[in-house]
Design an enzyme around this catalytic site. Structure first.
Site, PDB file in Angstrom:
ATOM      1  N   HIS A 145     -20.682  73.593  35.551  1.00 20.34           N
ATOM      2  CA  HIS A 145     -21.923  72.931  35.168  1.00 20.34           C
ATOM      3  C   HIS A 145     -23.149  73.725  35.615  1.00 20.34           C
ATOM      4  O   HIS A 145     -23.421  73.839  36.801  1.00 20.34           O
ATOM      5  CB  HIS A 145     -21.969  71.515  35.746  1.00 20.34           C
TER       6      HIS A 145
ATOM      7  N   HIS B  70     -15.913  71.751  27.524  1.00 23.03           N
ATOM      8  CA  HIS B  70     -14.750  71.422  28.341  1.00 23.03           C
ATOM      9  C   HIS B  70     -14.307  69.976  28.123  1.00 23.03           C
ATOM     10  O   HIS B  70     -15.024  69.175  27.548  1.00 23.03           O
ATOM     11  CB  HIS B  70     -15.018  71.706  29.825  1.00 23.03           C
TER      12      HIS B  70
ATOM     13  N   CYS C   2     -16.215  58.361  35.006  1.00 21.45           N
ATOM     14  CA  CYS C   2     -16.079  59.472  34.079  1.00 21.45           C
ATOM     15  C   CYS C   2     -15.671  60.692  34.904  1.00 21.45           C
ATOM     16  O   CYS C   2     -15.817  60.703  36.116  1.00 21.45           O
ATOM     17  CB  CYS C   2     -17.353  59.729  33.280  1.00 21.45           C
TER      18      CYS C   2
ATOM     19  N   HIS D 175     -13.078  64.590  34.612  1.00 16.03           N
ATOM     20  CA  HIS D 175     -12.401  65.667  33.898  1.00 16.03           C
ATOM     21  C   HIS D 175     -10.907  65.629  34.162  1.00 16.03           C
ATOM     22  O   HIS D 175     -10.504  65.705  35.324  1.00 16.03           O
ATOM     23  CB  HIS D 175     -12.947  67.019  34.357  1.00 16.03           C
TER      24      HIS D 175
ATOM     25  N   GLU E   1     -12.893  57.326  43.337  1.00 16.62           N
ATOM     26  CA  GLU E   1     -14.310  56.978  43.415  1.00 16.62           C
ATOM     27  C   GLU E   1     -14.549  55.551  43.847  1.00 16.62           C
ATOM     28  O   GLU E   1     -15.538  55.265  44.519  1.00 16.62           O
ATOM     29  CB  GLU E   1     -14.985  57.192  42.051  1.00 16.62           C
TER      30      GLU E   1
ATOM     31  N   TYR F  36     -20.402  65.383  23.199  1.00 16.97           N
ATOM     32  CA  TYR F  36     -21.842  65.386  23.438  1.00 16.97           C
ATOM     33  C   TYR F  36     -22.273  66.589  24.267  1.00 16.97           C
ATOM     34  O   TYR F  36     -21.473  67.245  24.918  1.00 16.97           O
ATOM     35  CB  TYR F  36     -22.289  64.092  24.122  1.00 16.97           C
TER      36      TYR F  36
ATOM     37  N   GLU G 133     -24.361  69.216  30.455  1.00 21.95           N
ATOM     38  CA  GLU G 133     -23.015  68.726  30.172  1.00 21.95           C
ATOM     39  C   GLU G 133     -22.707  69.114  28.743  1.00 21.95           C
ATOM     40  O   GLU G 133     -23.565  68.991  27.861  1.00 21.95           O
ATOM     41  CB  GLU G 133     -22.926  67.203  30.318  1.00 21.95           C
TER      42      GLU G 133
ATOM     43  N   GLU H 283     -19.312  68.497  26.511  1.00 24.49           N
ATOM     44  CA  GLU H 283     -17.961  67.966  26.650  1.00 24.49           C
ATOM     45  C   GLU H 283     -17.409  67.352  25.368  1.00 24.49           C
ATOM     46  O   GLU H 283     -18.142  66.738  24.594  1.00 24.49           O
ATOM     47  CB  GLU H 283     -17.951  66.865  27.720  1.00 24.49           C
TER      48      GLU H 283
ATOM     49  N   TRP I  33     -25.025  59.975  28.119  1.00 25.45           N
ATOM     50  CA  TRP I  33     -23.761  59.678  27.453  1.00 25.45           C
ATOM     51  C   TRP I  33     -23.485  58.188  27.452  1.00 25.45           C
ATOM     52  O   TRP I  33     -22.986  57.658  26.460  1.00 25.45           O
ATOM     53  CB  TRP I  33     -22.596  60.465  28.057  1.00 25.45           C
TER      54      TRP I  33
END
Length: 183
Positions: free
Chosen positions: A30, A37, A72, A74, A92, A109, A118, A120, A166
């Site tokens: 990032h 990605h 959210c 990866h 989290e 987006y 971002e 992705e 997003w």
């Protein structure tokens, strides 16, 4: 398939068709020229139908301090989205995920904030959670449970940087697809 947690989180890089073309350590991904990605975005509801929203910790590299959907992140190399969502929700928020289903499987987006981009392909999921949120303060600054109408009203009434870009777009698309009760 789940992945083994390593000291270095790897992000899966993609070509324009969404095919994996390699990996890169998360801290290197990032920046102002972020490569395309894999990611995921999940909206998790309690048994009363309230959405769990989170405010990203101020120390986050991307979009710090913004309110957003539940979780959210990866998926790692070889990790499917459901396993990645369960992993991140546990890490989290200390929560278990259930009733997970695809909502916007082809969502993609690009967004920029304070010079960090971002970029992705980010399938969006709806589901439930079990447990009481116990956030990791390095990941989550605050959390709230909101009915969908209140969630959307807050997004529409609060300034542009209050909510992740997003989350604003995904919420509108989820509504337009008729995937949540509106009103």
């Amino acid at each position: 398939m789940s992945s083994v947690v390593t000291s270095e989180e790897l992000i899966v890089l993609l070509d324009d068709d969404g095919a994996a073309i390699g990996t890169m350590p998360k801290p290197l991904v990032h920046h102002g020229e972020t490569p395309l990605h894999r990611a995921f975005s999940a909206y998790l509801f309690d048994d009363a139908g309230r959405l769990l929203v989170t405010r990203r910790a101020e120390g986050k590299q991307t979009f710090p301090g913004m309110w957003t959907n539940t979780v959210c992140g990866h998926p790692g190399p070889g990790e499917d989205d459901a396993a990645a969502i369960a992993r991140r929700a546990a890490f989290e928020l200390g929560l278990q995920v259930d009733r997970l289903r695809p909502a916007l499987p082809g969502y993609r987006y690009r967004a920029e904030f304070r010079g960090v981009v971002e970029n992705e392909i980010c399938p969006v999921y709806l589901g439930g959670f079990a447990g009481t949120p116990a956030p990791d303060p390095d990941e989550v600054g605050e959390w709230e449970l909101l009915d969908w109408a209140t969630f959307r009203e807050r997004q529409e009434s609060e300034d542009g940087d209050a909510w992740s870009p997003w989350c604003r777009e995904q919420a509108r698309l989820i509504e337009e697809a008729g995937l949540v009760p509106v009103g």
